[in-house]
Design a protein around this motif. Structure first.
Motif, short mmCIF file in Angstrom:
data_model
loop_
_atom_site.label_atom_id
_atom_site.label_comp_id
_atom_site.label_asym_id
_atom_site.label_seq_id
_atom_site.Cartn_x
_atom_site.Cartn_y
_atom_site.Cartn_z
N TYR A 123 0.76 -1.08 0.11
CA TYR A 123 -0.03 -0.03 -0.06
C TYR A 123 0.81 1.23 0.07
O TYR A 123 2.12 1.26 0.53
N GLN A 124 0.51 2.36 -0.71
CA GLN A 124 0.94 3.50 -0.77
C GLN A 124 0.92 4.28 0.53
O GLN A 124 -0.09 5.13 0.70
N MET A 125 1.91 4.07 1.56
CA MET A 125 1.74 4.60 2.82
C MET A 125 2.60 6.01 2.98
O MET A 125 2.80 6.42 4.11
N ASP A 160 -10.19 -0.27 14.27
CA ASP A 160 -11.58 -0.64 14.47
C ASP A 160 -11.81 -1.53 13.38
O ASP A 160 -12.34 -2.71 13.58
N VAL A 161 -11.52 -1.30 12.10
CA VAL A 161 -11.84 -2.18 11.00
C VAL A 161 -11.10 -3.37 10.77
O VAL A 161 -11.40 -4.47 10.86
N ILE A 162 -10.00 -3.23 11.17
CA ILE A 162 -8.63 -4.44 11.32
C ILE A 162 -9.31 -5.44 12.60
O ILE A 162 -9.41 -6.51 12.40
N ARG A 163 -9.55 -4.70 13.28
CA ARG A 163 -10.23 -5.63 14.56
C ARG A 163 -11.40 -6.45 14.48
O ARG A 163 -11.65 -7.66 14.62
N SER A 164 -12.33 -5.66 13.57
CA SER A 164 -13.51 -6.35 12.97
C SER A 164 -13.11 -7.69 12.12
O SER A 164 -13.86 -8.41 11.90
N SER A 169 -6.90 8.07 2.72
CA SER A 169 -6.51 8.03 4.09
C SER A 169 -6.08 6.60 4.61
O SER A 169 -6.46 5.66 4.01
N LEU A 170 -5.86 6.63 5.89
CA LEU A 170 -5.91 5.31 6.71
C LEU A 170 -7.11 4.52 6.55
O LEU A 170 -7.04 3.18 6.52
N ASP A 171 -8.27 5.29 6.87
CA ASP A 171 -9.41 4.53 6.66
C ASP A 171 -9.87 3.90 5.56
O ASP A 171 -10.42 2.75 5.34
N ASP A 172 -9.28 4.56 4.21
CA ASP A 172 -9.61 3.96 3.01
C ASP A 172 -8.38 2.66 2.79
O ASP A 172 -8.98 1.72 1.98
N VAL A 173 -7.45 2.70 3.37
CA VAL A 173 -6.58 1.57 3.34
C VAL A 173 -7.32 0.39 3.87
O VAL A 173 -7.24 -0.77 3.63
N ALA A 174 -7.68 1.03 5.25
CA ALA A 174 -8.31 -0.44 6.02
C ALA A 174 -9.60 -0.76 5.24
O ALA A 174 -9.61 -2.10 5.10
N ALA A 175 -10.12 0.05 4.64
CA ALA A 175 -11.48 -0.43 3.88
C ALA A 175 -11.26 -1.39 2.70
O ALA A 175 -11.93 -2.38 2.40
N ASP A 176 -10.07 -1.00 2.15
CA ASP A 176 -9.54 -1.95 1.08
C ASP A 176 -9.11 -3.25 1.55
O ASP A 176 -9.23 -4.38 1.00
N ILE A 177 -8.43 -3.07 2.58
CA ILE A 177 -7.89 -4.55 3.17
C ILE A 177 -9.07 -5.27 3.56
O ILE A 177 -9.04 -6.77 3.25
N LYS A 178 -10.21 -4.80 4.36
CA LYS A 178 -11.37 -5.53 4.45
C LYS A 178 -12.01 -6.27 3.13
O LYS A 178 -12.36 -7.40 2.91
N LYS A 179 -11.91 -5.32 2.01
CA LYS A 179 -12.54 -5.80 0.78
C LYS A 179 -11.81 -7.02 0.27
O LYS A 179 -12.22 -7.94 -0.20
N GLN A 180 -10.18 -6.88 0.15
CA GLN A 180 -9.45 -7.92 -0.43
C GLN A 180 -9.42 -9.05 0.39
O GLN A 180 -9.20 -10.19 -0.47
N CYS A 181 -9.58 -9.04 1.87
CA CYS A 181 -9.69 -10.31 2.57
C CYS A 181 -11.00 -10.99 2.64
O CYS A 181 -10.95 -11.79 3.45
N GLY A 182 -12.17 -10.42 1.98
CA GLY A 182 -13.21 -10.78 2.09
C GLY A 182 -13.96 -10.81 3.48
O GLY A 182 -14.65 -11.59 3.89
N GLY A 183 -13.39 -9.85 4.40
CA GLY A 183 -13.98 -9.50 5.79
C GLY A 183 -13.43 -10.36 6.70
O GLY A 183 -13.78 -10.49 7.86
N ALA A 184 -12.25 -11.16 6.52
CA ALA A 184 -11.56 -12.27 7.60
C ALA A 184 -10.09 -12.05 7.23
O ALA A 184 -9.69 -12.14 6.15
N LEU A 185 -9.31 -11.73 8.41
CA LEU A 185 -7.88 -11.79 8.50
C LEU A 185 -7.55 -13.03 9.06
O LEU A 185 -8.17 -13.42 10.31
N ASP A 186 -6.57 -13.84 8.74
CA ASP A 186 -5.93 -14.87 9.33
C ASP A 186 -4.76 -14.48 10.49
O ASP A 186 -4.80 -15.07 11.78
N ILE A 187 -4.02 -13.57 9.96
CA ILE A 187 -2.67 -13.14 10.97
C ILE A 187 -2.42 -11.68 10.64
O ILE A 187 -2.54 -11.18 9.71
N GLY A 245 6.25 4.70 5.62
CA GLY A 245 5.32 3.73 6.31
C GLY A 245 5.23 2.44 5.62
O GLY A 245 5.74 2.40 4.48
N ASP A 246 4.86 1.43 6.16
CA ASP A 246 4.50 0.08 5.66
C ASP A 246 3.25 -0.49 5.98
O ASP A 246 2.70 -0.42 7.08
N CYS A 247 2.78 -1.10 4.86
CA CYS A 247 1.35 -1.84 4.96
C CYS A 247 1.44 -3.04 3.72
O CYS A 247 1.36 -2.45 2.80
#
Length: 438
Positions: A12-14, A93-97, A50-68, A17-19
């Motif tokens: 991600y374009q941070m 909060d998005v990542i936590r969800s 923003s960071l919120d937009d990045v979090a939203a994209d992470i949620k989208k790309q992983c289908g609403g569930a992270l493993d690690i 920073g790193d993501c």
């Protein structure tokens, strides 16, 4: 049992920073997702997200569930995206969800370590871990003091040309309490939080079948106390030979100048120029200069010490290897390079460039181990991924310490396929890099 067929890395374009979202696609049509760091010291002005937009994209790309989730170390530019907000809508909060099954952090982050612990391999020292934890807390308190000093109304008079760099380093080392707390319990049961160190057994086979995860760093204090220090010069750094010789010759002088913390701070506060006769105001100038130089030296040292707590992970799938070292600098790397695990580096296929391309986070002895380096057209050529933003860090008074370091970038371009977040367009959230694992 299912086998991974591809690894997709979204860088991600941070800015500075790193993501990284690492996704393993399996031959049974399932996908496992690993988020490695989520932080920024400032998304580029050219971008309208923003960071919120990045979090939203992470949620989208992983289908609403992270493993690690992996938080390599505590710097703001690696974890501030994990911060929560009062309204429950912050990026953290998005990542936590996404209910990650495991959260991986360096051993230095263990919240309830027993007295005298220097890491999970135990030690005879009765105070080492407590002292190290206390040092980290003191480092962050000092960083906060630097930021508070810059925020004072009188500031530095006249304005100091390097104040922006001082603020950047200070703010990066301030304790990100919301993010730290979120990481401690976002995986639910405390047993799902894993605190790692060099050579520890990290068995994630229930989550990542047929993926071996090797932990190359950081070492514990028992393994190597060098992570508490940093070298100003080394043949492993991306210096030219003549510059390295000059730095080595002057290193003893530099050390002697930093034997005390903030030795001129009270003088700078007391003898403001407005309180002095005109003929004596040059004294205040010199005291201010001394204070500023001392503060910059201190936060630079703090920055390096924190980087040396970075987790270094190597993912091995069949004959392919993906290396993610966070911001690990030479002292962190040194123990791994002297161990039996060093051979794992020889045939790395993808390397996440350490510390945004700084002069001391891709030691030459590491780079030279990568046998898949080569000119364009080289079969199975090394892929490198770098998240960075020029002009934020290093390069003081013409010193060859700019980030990213130009000689390193030139080497990355010449002998690997480089994906650099600086090359992304303002509307592009990330680079997408796909590695065939078959």
């Amino acid at each position: 049992m299912a086998h991974p067929v591809t690894a997709t890395i979204r860088a991600y374009q941070m800015g500075f920073g790193d993501c990284f979202l690492l996704s393993f696609a399996y031959d049974d049509a399932s996908t496992r997702h690993i988020l490695i760091d989520f932080g920024s010291a400032g998304i580029p002005d050219k971008c309208n997200f923003s960071l919120d937009d990045v979090a939203a994209d992470i949620k989208k790309q992983c289908g609403g569930a992270l493993d690690i989730v992996v938080a390599t170390h505590r710097h703001k530019d690696h974890i501030n995206g994990f911060a929560t907000s009062a309204d429950g809508k912050g990026p953290g909060d998005v990542i936590r969800s996404l209910t990650p099954k495991r959260v991986i952090q360096p051993w230095t982050e263990a919240p309830d370590a027993p007295e005298g612990w220097t890491g999970p391999d135990e030690t005879k020292s009765a105070k080492a871990f407590a002292d190290h934890q206390s040092s980290l807390a003191s480092m962050q308190a000092l960083a906060q003091a630097v930021v508070d000093r810059l925020d004072r109304k009188d500031g530095f008079d006249p304005p100091w040309p390097l104040a922006d760099r001082l603020r950047f380093l200070g703010e990066d080392n301030v304790k990100n309490l919301s993010a730290v707390k979120n990481l401690q319990d976002m995986a639910g049961d405390p047993k799902n939080n894993i605190y790692v160190y060099h050579g520890c057994q990290l068995d994630l086979s229930d989550i990542l079948p047929n993926v071996k995860v090797h932990v190359l760093g950081p070492p514990t204090l028992k393994q190597s106390a060098s992570i508490k220090t940093f070298a100003k010069s080394s043949a492993d750094y991306w210096f030219k030979a003549q510059r390295l010789a000059k730095l080595a010759a002057s290193e003893g002088v530099s050390k002697s100048k930093t034997s005390r913390l903030f030795p001129g701070l009270q003088k700078a506060d007391t003898f403001r120029k407005t309180r002095l006769p005109t003929e004596m105001r040059w004294v205040a100038d010199r005291v201010d200069i001394a204070e500023q130089d001392q503060m910059l030296g201190i936060v630079t040292a703090l920055d390096s010490a924190m980087n040396n707590t970075s987790v270094i992970l190597l993912f091995e799938v069949g004959k392919k290897k993906l290396l993610f070292p966070g911001d690990a600098q030479l002292e962190n790397w040194s123990y791994a390079l002297q161990s039996d695990m060093a051979a794992l580096l020889n045939d790395v296929d993808l390397y996440k460039v350490g510390h945004h391309g700084s002069l001391n986070a891709t030691p030459k002895s590491v780079w030279q181990r990568f046998r898949k380096r080569g000119k364009a057209g080289t079969p199975q050529r090394l892929t490198t991924v770098m998240s960075t933003m020029a002009g934020k860090h290093g390069g003081r008074n013409g010193a060859p310490t700019e980030v990213p370091r130009i000689p390193l970038v030139n080497e990355l371009k010449a002998d690997s396929t480089l994906f650099n977040t600086q090359d992304l367009q303002p509307t592009e959230l990330c680079h997408t890099v796909i590695v065939d694992l078959r």
